[in-house]
Scaffold this motif. Structure first.
Motif, PDB file in Angstrom:
ATOM      1  N   SER A 172     -44.681   8.815  64.091  1.00  0.00           N
ATOM      2  CA  SER A 172     -45.183   9.650  65.177  1.00  0.00           C
ATOM      3  C   SER A 172     -44.325   9.510  66.434  1.00  0.00           C
ATOM      4  CB  SER A 172     -46.625   9.248  65.515  1.00  0.00           C
ATOM      5  OG  SER A 172     -47.473   9.349  64.404  1.00  0.00           O
ATOM      6  N   PHE A 173     -44.334  10.552  67.248  1.00  0.00           N
ATOM      7  CA  PHE A 173     -43.682  10.536  68.561  1.00  0.00           C
ATOM      8  C   PHE A 173     -42.217  10.110  68.497  1.00  0.00           C
ATOM      9  CE2 PHE A 173     -48.221  10.088  69.366  1.00  0.00           C
ATOM     10  CZ  PHE A 173     -48.414  11.196  70.184  1.00  0.00           C
ATOM     11  N   ASN A 174     -41.475  10.803  67.660  1.00  0.00           N
ATOM     12  CA  ASN A 174     -40.035  10.604  67.589  1.00  0.00           C
ATOM     13  C   ASN A 174     -39.263  11.868  67.947  1.00  0.00           C
ATOM     14  OD1 ASN A 174     -38.823   7.905  66.652  1.00  0.00           O
ATOM     15  ND2 ASN A 174     -40.671   8.078  65.393  1.00  0.00           N
ATOM     16  N   ASN A 175     -39.998  12.875  68.403  1.00  0.00           N
ATOM     17  CA  ASN A 175     -39.376  14.109  68.912  1.00  0.00           C
ATOM     18  C   ASN A 175     -38.586  14.868  67.851  1.00  0.00           C
ATOM     19  OD1 ASN A 175     -38.994  15.911  71.077  1.00  0.00           O
ATOM     20  ND2 ASN A 175     -36.984  15.045  71.548  1.00  0.00           N
ATOM     21  N   PHE A 176     -39.063  14.862  66.615  1.00  0.00           N
ATOM     22  CA  PHE A 176     -38.426  15.668  65.580  1.00  0.00           C
ATOM     23  C   PHE A 176     -38.736  17.144  65.817  1.00  0.00           C
ATOM     24  CE2 PHE A 176     -38.593  11.739  62.876  1.00  0.00           C
ATOM     25  CZ  PHE A 176     -37.224  11.645  62.661  1.00  0.00           C
ATOM     26  N   GLY A 177     -37.705  17.990  65.785  1.00  0.00           N
ATOM     27  CA  GLY A 177     -37.877  19.421  65.958  1.00  0.00           C
ATOM     28  C   GLY A 177     -38.194  20.122  64.654  1.00  0.00           C
ATOM     29  N   LYS A 178     -38.186  21.460  64.701  1.00  0.00           N
ATOM     30  CA  LYS A 178     -38.593  22.256  63.549  1.00  0.00           C
ATOM     31  C   LYS A 178     -37.680  22.038  62.344  1.00  0.00           C
ATOM     32  CE  LYS A 178     -39.670  26.973  62.108  1.00  0.00           C
ATOM     33  NZ  LYS A 178     -39.744  28.399  62.508  1.00  0.00           N
ATOM     34  N   GLU A 179     -36.364  22.083  62.552  1.00  0.00           N
ATOM     35  CA  GLU A 179     -35.443  21.963  61.421  1.00  0.00           C
ATOM     36  C   GLU A 179     -35.565  20.605  60.744  1.00  0.00           C
ATOM     37  OE1 GLU A 179     -30.682  22.604  60.370  1.00  0.00           O
ATOM     38  OE2 GLU A 179     -31.398  22.819  62.440  1.00  0.00           O
ATOM     39  N   ALA A 180     -35.632  19.557  61.544  1.00  0.00           N
ATOM     40  CA  ALA A 180     -35.779  18.216  60.977  1.00  0.00           C
ATOM     41  C   ALA A 180     -37.108  18.074  60.238  1.00  0.00           C
ATOM     42  CB  ALA A 180     -35.677  17.167  62.076  1.00  0.00           C
ATOM     43  N   SER A 181     -38.157  18.649  60.802  1.00  0.00           N
ATOM     44  CA  SER A 181     -39.471  18.568  60.168  1.00  0.00           C
ATOM     45  C   SER A 181     -39.503  19.316  58.842  1.00  0.00           C
ATOM     46  CB  SER A 181     -40.546  19.121  61.119  1.00  0.00           C
ATOM     47  OG  SER A 181     -40.675  18.296  62.261  1.00  0.00           O
ATOM     48  N   GLU A 182     -38.779  20.420  58.750  1.00  0.00           N
ATOM     49  CA  GLU A 182     -38.690  21.150  57.484  1.00  0.00           C
ATOM     50  C   GLU A 182     -38.082  20.269  56.394  1.00  0.00           C
ATOM     51  OE1 GLU A 182     -36.409  24.532  58.561  1.00  0.00           O
ATOM     52  OE2 GLU A 182     -38.127  25.716  59.236  1.00  0.00           O
ATOM     53  N   ILE A 183     -37.064  19.518  56.761  1.00  0.00           N
ATOM     54  CA  ILE A 183     -36.398  18.618  55.810  1.00  0.00           C
ATOM     55  C   ILE A 183     -37.357  17.514  55.367  1.00  0.00           C
ATOM     56  CG2 ILE A 183     -34.534  16.935  55.542  1.00  0.00           C
ATOM     57  CD1 ILE A 183     -32.918  18.661  57.553  1.00  0.00           C
ATOM     58  N   ILE A 184     -38.048  16.931  56.330  1.00  0.00           N
ATOM     59  CA  ILE A 184     -38.990  15.846  56.033  1.00  0.00           C
ATOM     60  C   ILE A 184     -40.141  16.359  55.170  1.00  0.00           C
ATOM     61  CG2 ILE A 184     -40.653  14.232  57.053  1.00  0.00           C
ATOM     62  CD1 ILE A 184     -38.687  14.036  59.460  1.00  0.00           C
ATOM     63  N   ALA A 185     -40.619  17.573  55.463  1.00  0.00           N
ATOM     64  CA  ALA A 185     -41.721  18.161  54.694  1.00  0.00           C
ATOM     65  C   ALA A 185     -41.351  18.317  53.227  1.00  0.00           C
ATOM     66  CB  ALA A 185     -42.109  19.517  55.280  1.00  0.00           C
ATOM     67  N   GLU A 186     -40.106  18.709  52.951  1.00  0.00           N
ATOM     68  CA  GLU A 186     -39.658  18.855  51.570  1.00  0.00           C
ATOM     69  C   GLU A 186     -39.635  17.512  50.845  1.00  0.00           C
ATOM     70  OE1 GLU A 186     -35.883  20.754  51.738  1.00  0.00           O
ATOM     71  OE2 GLU A 186     -36.683  22.707  52.354  1.00  0.00           O
ATOM     72  N   GLY A 187     -39.364  16.452  51.597  1.00  0.00           N
ATOM     73  CA  GLY A 187     -39.320  15.129  50.987  1.00  0.00           C
ATOM     74  C   GLY A 187     -40.696  14.557  50.713  1.00  0.00           C
ATOM     75  N   ILE A 188     -41.647  14.790  51.624  1.00  0.00           N
ATOM     76  CA  ILE A 188     -42.978  14.201  51.462  1.00  0.00           C
ATOM     77  C   ILE A 188     -43.810  14.945  50.422  1.00  0.00           C
ATOM     78  CG2 ILE A 188     -44.105  15.548  53.281  1.00  0.00           C
ATOM     79  CD1 ILE A 188     -44.718  11.815  52.596  1.00  0.00           C
ATOM     80  N   GLU A 189     -43.500  16.211  50.179  1.00  0.00           N
ATOM     81  CA  GLU A 189     -44.339  17.024  49.293  1.00  0.00           C
ATOM     82  C   GLU A 189     -44.500  16.451  47.885  1.00  0.00           C
ATOM     83  OE1 GLU A 189     -44.861  21.668  47.832  1.00  0.00           O
ATOM     84  OE2 GLU A 189     -43.186  21.100  49.127  1.00  0.00           O
ATOM     85  N   PRO A 190     -43.420  16.002  47.218  1.00  0.00           N
ATOM     86  CA  PRO A 190     -43.605  15.472  45.856  1.00  0.00           C
ATOM     87  C   PRO A 190     -44.048  14.010  45.804  1.00  0.00           C
ATOM     88  CG  PRO A 190     -41.290  15.486  46.398  1.00  0.00           C
ATOM     89  CD  PRO A 190     -41.996  16.112  47.569  1.00  0.00           C
ATOM     90  N   ASN A 191     -44.151  13.349  46.965  1.00  0.00           N
ATOM     91  CA  ASN A 191     -44.475  11.923  46.980  1.00  0.00           C
ATOM     92  C   ASN A 191     -45.930  11.689  46.573  1.00  0.00           C
ATOM     93  OD1 ASN A 191     -45.460   9.303  48.329  1.00  0.00           O
ATOM     94  ND2 ASN A 191     -43.244   9.139  48.556  1.00  0.00           N
ATOM     95  N   LYS A 192     -46.142  10.796  45.622  1.00  0.00           N
ATOM     96  CA  LYS A 192     -47.476  10.492  45.126  1.00  0.00           C
ATOM     97  C   LYS A 192     -47.915   9.075  45.472  1.00  0.00           C
ATOM     98  CE  LYS A 192     -47.467  14.490  43.040  1.00  0.00           C
ATOM     99  NZ  LYS A 192     -48.263  15.618  43.579  1.00  0.00           N
TER     100      LYS A 192
END
Length: 239
Positions: A172-192
């Motif tokens: 939290s609170f690391n100032n990630f913008g939209k593009e960076a968040s899109e990348i992170i979202a792709e990584g967290i999605e398959p994580n179980k």
């Protein structure tokens, strides 16, 4: 502790060599608080550090942080290390990275509220991709989104895709913008394996299923929301 009291009064000490002195967790905390910020070298190796070190909010200097990370690297017992609120900077990155890569027992690491950059985050999360021990990571309130943001985001995403040990993560609170968040979202999605993921103060928000939703959410400013503090697998709300 007499040694700690003496160190508080001592002046002009540049090297503090305290290896193999049977220093315990409690003694270590007292010593680090007592050591002058002018100390350039601090050796705490081969002491009786057991399962937990909590040195949050002590404004540690680089030499002290380096010594703690290196001590944790060789400890066969340390499971929890808390260095939140200590003004840690990329200057201590080599020792931090060495600990993350090689510590055989560390399960919980708290380095929130420091000054670690995106470049530092890229290296740490890159190492965590193959880590099989660490389960809890608090990396909140740093500067991951300010310098080297996209490289850091890619390392986080790869870590989330491949790591099987992490279960509770706060960035939290690391100032990630939209593009960076899109990348992170792709990584967290398959994580179980991660069931606790905190992302406030960045672009997007985490829904009830643990997925990162890529839209801005109201009241994401640091001073306008309830703060959360990780404690192992639990979260405490600070009002």
């Amino acid at each position: 502790m007499a040694l700690a009291a003496g160190l508080k009064k001592a002046k002009a000490i540049e090297r503090c060599l305290l290896g193999a002195n049977r220093i315990t967790d409690v003694g270590l905390a007292e010593l680090v608080r007592a050591i002058s910020p002018d100390v350039l070298v601090l050796d705490l190796s081969q002491n009786k550090i057991t399962q937990e070190i909590n040195l949050a909010n002590n404004l540690l200097k680089v030499s002290s942080a380096d010594a703690l990370f290196r001590n944790a690297r060789y400890s066969k017992h340390l499971r929890r290390l808390n260095l939140s609120k200590n003004k840690l900077t990329p200057a201590c990155l080599d020792a931090l990275a060495d600990m993350v890569e090689k510590s055989p027992t560390l399960e919980q690491l708290y380095i929130g509220t420091n000054y670690l950059s995106g470049k530092a985050g890229e290296r740490i999360f890159g190492l965590l991709a193959g880590n099989k021990v660490l389960r809890v990571l608090d990396y909140s309130l740093n500067q991951l989104g300010d310098s080297g943001e996209l490289g850091c985001a890619k390392a986080i995403a790869e870590c989330f895709r491949t790591n099987r040990a992490l279960q509770h993560v706060d960035i939290s609170f690391n100032n990630f913008g939209k593009e960076a968040s899109e990348i992170i979202a792709e990584g967290i999605e398959p994580n179980k394996h991660i069931y606790g993921f905190h992302y406030r103060g960045n672009y997007g928000w985490v829904n009830s299923k643990g997925f990162l939703v890529l839209e801005e959410k109201q009241e994401t400013l640091l001073d306008s929301i309830e703060q959360q503090r990780m404690n192992g697998f639990d979260v405490t709300v600070i009002r």
